[in-house]
Design a protein around this motif. Structure first.
Motif, PDB file in Angstrom:
ATOM      1  N   GLY A  45     -49.025 -22.414 -28.568  1.00  0.00           N
ATOM      2  CA  GLY A  45     -48.006 -22.208 -29.604  1.00  0.00           C
ATOM      3  C   GLY A  45     -48.622 -21.767 -30.926  1.00  0.00           C
ATOM      4  O   GLY A  45     -48.086 -20.894 -31.609  1.00  0.00           O
ATOM      5  N   VAL A  46     -49.752 -22.363 -31.290  1.00  0.00           N
ATOM      6  CA  VAL A  46     -50.459 -21.983 -32.522  1.00  0.00           C
ATOM      7  C   VAL A  46     -50.912 -20.521 -32.430  1.00  0.00           C
ATOM      8  O   VAL A  46     -50.753 -19.746 -33.378  1.00  0.00           O
ATOM      9  CB  VAL A  46     -51.664 -22.922 -32.768  1.00  0.00           C
ATOM     10  CG1 VAL A  46     -52.553 -22.401 -33.883  1.00  0.00           C
ATOM     11  CG2 VAL A  46     -51.187 -24.330 -33.075  1.00  0.00           C
ATOM     12  N   LYS A  55     -45.609  -8.984 -37.074  1.00  0.00           N
ATOM     13  CA  LYS A  55     -44.714  -8.792 -38.220  1.00  0.00           C
ATOM     14  C   LYS A  55     -45.427  -8.010 -39.328  1.00  0.00           C
ATOM     15  O   LYS A  55     -44.884  -7.070 -39.904  1.00  0.00           O
ATOM     16  CB  LYS A  55     -44.244 -10.146 -38.743  1.00  0.00           C
ATOM     17  CG  LYS A  55     -43.322 -10.078 -39.932  1.00  0.00           C
ATOM     18  CD  LYS A  55     -42.941 -11.464 -40.401  1.00  0.00           C
ATOM     19  CE  LYS A  55     -42.152 -11.364 -41.695  1.00  0.00           C
ATOM     20  NZ  LYS A  55     -41.983 -12.669 -42.329  1.00  0.00           N
ATOM     21  N   LYS A  95     -48.920 -10.407 -25.098  1.00  0.00           N
ATOM     22  CA  LYS A  95     -48.235  -9.818 -26.260  1.00  0.00           C
ATOM     23  C   LYS A  95     -48.613  -8.358 -26.489  1.00  0.00           C
ATOM     24  O   LYS A  95     -48.049  -7.694 -27.359  1.00  0.00           O
ATOM     25  CB  LYS A  95     -48.554 -10.626 -27.532  1.00  0.00           C
ATOM     26  CG  LYS A  95     -48.065 -12.054 -27.495  1.00  0.00           C
ATOM     27  CD  LYS A  95     -46.570 -12.084 -27.620  1.00  0.00           C
ATOM     28  CE  LYS A  95     -46.057 -13.490 -27.778  1.00  0.00           C
ATOM     29  NZ  LYS A  95     -44.642 -13.501 -28.128  1.00  0.00           N
ATOM     30  N   ASN A 136     -47.713 -13.459 -33.503  1.00  0.00           N
ATOM     31  CA  ASN A 136     -46.409 -13.000 -33.986  1.00  0.00           C
ATOM     32  C   ASN A 136     -46.460 -12.627 -35.467  1.00  0.00           C
ATOM     33  O   ASN A 136     -45.810 -11.668 -35.897  1.00  0.00           O
ATOM     34  CB  ASN A 136     -45.331 -14.045 -33.724  1.00  0.00           C
ATOM     35  CG  ASN A 136     -44.955 -14.151 -32.259  1.00  0.00           C
ATOM     36  OD1 ASN A 136     -45.250 -13.266 -31.462  1.00  0.00           O
ATOM     37  ND2 ASN A 136     -44.318 -15.251 -31.898  1.00  0.00           N
ATOM     38  N   GLU A 137     -47.212 -13.389 -36.247  1.00  0.00           N
ATOM     39  CA  GLU A 137     -47.385 -13.053 -37.672  1.00  0.00           C
ATOM     40  C   GLU A 137     -48.103 -11.712 -37.828  1.00  0.00           C
ATOM     41  O   GLU A 137     -47.752 -10.908 -38.692  1.00  0.00           O
ATOM     42  CB  GLU A 137     -48.159 -14.162 -38.396  1.00  0.00           C
ATOM     43  CG  GLU A 137     -47.345 -15.389 -38.687  1.00  0.00           C
ATOM     44  CD  GLU A 137     -46.212 -15.132 -39.679  1.00  0.00           C
ATOM     45  OE1 GLU A 137     -46.423 -14.416 -40.671  1.00  0.00           O
ATOM     46  OE2 GLU A 137     -45.110 -15.653 -39.439  1.00  0.00           O
ATOM     47  N   ILE A 176     -49.704 -18.124 -30.402  1.00  0.00           N
ATOM     48  CA  ILE A 176     -48.532 -17.235 -30.370  1.00  0.00           C
ATOM     49  C   ILE A 176     -47.985 -17.022 -31.775  1.00  0.00           C
ATOM     50  O   ILE A 176     -47.646 -15.900 -32.157  1.00  0.00           O
ATOM     51  CB  ILE A 176     -47.443 -17.795 -29.421  1.00  0.00           C
ATOM     52  CG1 ILE A 176     -47.884 -17.616 -27.973  1.00  0.00           C
ATOM     53  CG2 ILE A 176     -46.093 -17.119 -29.667  1.00  0.00           C
ATOM     54  CD1 ILE A 176     -46.989 -18.299 -26.962  1.00  0.00           C
ATOM     55  N   GLN A 177     -47.922 -18.085 -32.561  1.00  0.00           N
ATOM     56  CA  GLN A 177     -47.446 -17.964 -33.946  1.00  0.00           C
ATOM     57  C   GLN A 177     -48.342 -17.010 -34.739  1.00  0.00           C
ATOM     58  O   GLN A 177     -47.852 -16.157 -35.480  1.00  0.00           O
ATOM     59  CB  GLN A 177     -47.398 -19.336 -34.600  1.00  0.00           C
ATOM     60  CG  GLN A 177     -46.872 -19.316 -36.023  1.00  0.00           C
ATOM     61  CD  GLN A 177     -46.820 -20.706 -36.632  1.00  0.00           C
ATOM     62  OE1 GLN A 177     -47.034 -21.720 -35.964  1.00  0.00           O
ATOM     63  NE2 GLN A 177     -46.541 -20.761 -37.915  1.00  0.00           N
ATOM     64  N   LEU A 178     -49.641 -17.139 -34.588  1.00  0.00           N
ATOM     65  CA  LEU A 178     -50.582 -16.266 -35.280  1.00  0.00           C
ATOM     66  C   LEU A 178     -50.395 -14.809 -34.841  1.00  0.00           C
ATOM     67  O   LEU A 178     -50.345 -13.904 -35.678  1.00  0.00           O
ATOM     68  CB  LEU A 178     -52.007 -16.744 -34.995  1.00  0.00           C
ATOM     69  CG  LEU A 178     -53.112 -16.125 -35.811  1.00  0.00           C
ATOM     70  CD1 LEU A 178     -54.198 -17.160 -36.053  1.00  0.00           C
ATOM     71  CD2 LEU A 178     -53.711 -14.939 -35.122  1.00  0.00           C
TER      72      LEU A 178
END
Length: 155
Positions: A133-134, A144, A35, A140-141, A136-138
């Motif tokens: 997935g957990v 943002k 990322k 991505n947050e 990646i979500q973190l």
């Protein structure tokens, strides 16, 4: 202690905790590397660091090791932070701690209810894909949040 499940200490070994910490760190670092380009396009970098710490007198003034993992107060996490490419801390410019772009993912926590009883809490995930997935979500947050902070700073 979100994403943690209660574990009986008798069902684990210190080696198991060490292996879990290493595996989660590896997955977190790989995900951050994947990322990184998104953050660099903003003039930022994302960092992931493994850390252990301990609460209480037993840990006062000394380095914490995985051998301490069944001692009440032991805690391990992956810490994520966003900085400018030059290494300067990234935040919204306001005074205080709230404007920093940081987060963490708890791995293991050993707590004591009283002087006799201890409990362990381990990150809950079904498999590597679920854990990824957990993470990646973190990440991505944080992306943002960094984008929003940059918009505020540019206005």
């Amino acid at each position: 202690m979100k994403n943690l499940k209660k574990i009986k200490l008798k069902t684990l070994t210190k080696e198991f905790i060490a292996d879990i910490e290493k595996e989660i760190t590896k997955i977190a670092l790989n995900t951050v590397n994947e990322k990184q380009k998104n953050f660099r396009d903003l003039g930022l970098t994302i960092n992931a660091t493994f850390g252990r710490f301990g609460y209480g007198k037993k840990f006062s003034g000394r380095e914490i090791h995985v051998s301490d993992c069944f001692t009440a107060g032991y805690h391990s996490s992956i810490y994520f932070s966003v900085d400018y490419l030059n290494g300067e801390e990234f935040h919204d410019g306001d005074e205080g701690d709230e404007g920093y772009c940081i987060d963490h993912l708890d791995i293991w926590d050993c707590v004591s209810n009283n002087l006799i009883s201890k409990k362990g809490y381990l990150i809950a995930f079904e498999n590597e894909v679920d854990l990824r997935g957990v993470i990646i979500q973190l990440v991505n947050e944080l992306y943002k949040e960094a984008t929003e902070i940059l918009q505020i700073l540019r206005s």
